[in-house]
Design an enzyme around this catalytic site. Structure first.
Site, PDB file in Angstrom:
ATOM      1  N   ASP A  98       0.853  -1.185   0.000  1.00  0.00           N
ATOM      2  CA  ASP A  98       0.000   0.000   0.000  1.00  0.00           C
ATOM      3  C   ASP A  98       0.898   1.248   0.000  1.00  0.00           C
ATOM      4  O   ASP A  98       1.807   1.349  -0.826  1.00  0.00           O
ATOM      5  CB  ASP A  98      -0.953  -0.066   1.202  1.00  0.00           C
ATOM      6  N   TYR A 200      -2.463  11.054   2.258  1.00  0.00           N
ATOM      7  CA  TYR A 200      -3.280  11.345   1.076  1.00  0.00           C
ATOM      8  C   TYR A 200      -3.360  12.854   0.835  1.00  0.00           C
ATOM      9  O   TYR A 200      -3.291  13.317  -0.309  1.00  0.00           O
ATOM     10  CB  TYR A 200      -4.697  10.792   1.262  1.00  0.00           C
ATOM     11  N   HIS A 255      -6.996  -6.905  -1.040  1.00  0.00           N
ATOM     12  CA  HIS A 255      -5.915  -5.927  -0.953  1.00  0.00           C
ATOM     13  C   HIS A 255      -4.898  -6.227   0.140  1.00  0.00           C
ATOM     14  O   HIS A 255      -3.729  -5.877   0.015  1.00  0.00           O
ATOM     15  CB  HIS A 255      -6.541  -4.546  -0.708  1.00  0.00           C
TER      16      HIS A 255
END
Length: 275
Positions: A98, A200, A255
């Protein structure tokens, strides 16, 4: 070592396995912490490898600076360089999942002398990701990245009701309850979720430093059950590696590769390191 420092921040790190083994740095993503590697690391140790798994910027309680600019990619990459320096390592094998994978891609491109091999789990090269955003369904898969840009609202939404929404998101991805409880518990610490979301929110700064081609041997592992990262970016990644490259596809895994496919991940990493 159980911690290292950089620019007044203290990072927790799990340093385990044979002290004289080839070093492997394990980098977690969102909203994980170093415990994401709890089932991977022991297998690597059995193969004679030393592992260093830090709680990255925003996840270590003493490394949560305020302001999203502190979480741009240049900073998170230099944190890993500081880890290597503190451990007295000229270089190491790097494995990232990730956001940890994005750090790995950038580290391999910007500091190839510090990276013996790179293993990127789930995430494609950022250049391939950018192309896929406009040429596939990747933008739809990444809708949450836009939501996370909003101030305050994501924190309130994800943590409402003892983190019910975050718990539901993680469980839908197949994470076992013990991992869900650990990660949600960490995100409920003061300022922890804001710090994690700042990775982010720092994208406007990170985008100013393009990640070029990676000149180190690279293994990319992607899973067909990943709802967040599609095949287009994965298949486009090879053009961004100027070294031996291999793509390994895991069928029917979501994921969360380190938690759900730990033994296979350890086998792949060991073979890649030994190769």
């Amino acid at each position: 070592m159980d911690s290292f420092r950089r620019n007044g921040l203290t990072f927790d790190v799990r340093d385990a396995g044979p002290a004289d083994g080839d070093p492997v740095v394990l980098l977690h993503g969102f909203p994980q912490d170093s415990s994401a590697w709890d089932r991977v690391a022991p297998v690597l140790h059995q193969h004679g490898l030393r592992t260093l798994a830090p709680d990255q910027r925003g996840y270590s309680p003493m490394a949560r600076p305020r302001g999203r600019a502190h979480y741009r990619l240049r900073e998170t990459v230099e944190d890993v360089v500081a880890l290597l320096d503190a451990a007295g390592l000229a270089s190491a094998h790097v494995v990232g999942h990730d956001w940890g994978g994005i750090v790995g891609w950038a580290l391999g491109a910007w500091h190839p002398d510090r990276v013996r091999t790179l293993t990127a789990l789930s995430v494609p090269h950022p250049g391939a990701m950018a192309r896929a955003m406009v040429r596939s369904d990747q933008a739809l898969r990444s809708y949450y990245m836009g939501l996370f840009q909003l101030p305050v609202l994501p924190e309130r939404l994800l943590l409402a009701g003892d983190g019910a929404v975050l718990r539901r998101m993680l469980r839908r991805g197949g994470l076992p309850d013990d991992a869900v409880d650990r990660y949600v518990g960490r995100m409920r610490e003061p300022a922890a979720l804001t710090a994690a979301l700042n990775w982010y929110r720092a994208l406007p700064w990170s985008g100013r430093d393009p990640v070029g081609k990676v000149p180190v041997p690279t293994l990319h592992v992607w899973s067909t059950g990943d709802a967040f990262l599609g095949r287009a970016a994965t298949e486009g990644t090879a053009r961004f590696v100027d070294a031996p490259y291999r793509l390994e596809v895991l069928d029917d895994v979501t994921h969360w590769i380190p938690e759900l496919a730990a033994e296979r991940t350890a086998e792949l990493v060991t073979a890649h390191v030994r190769g």
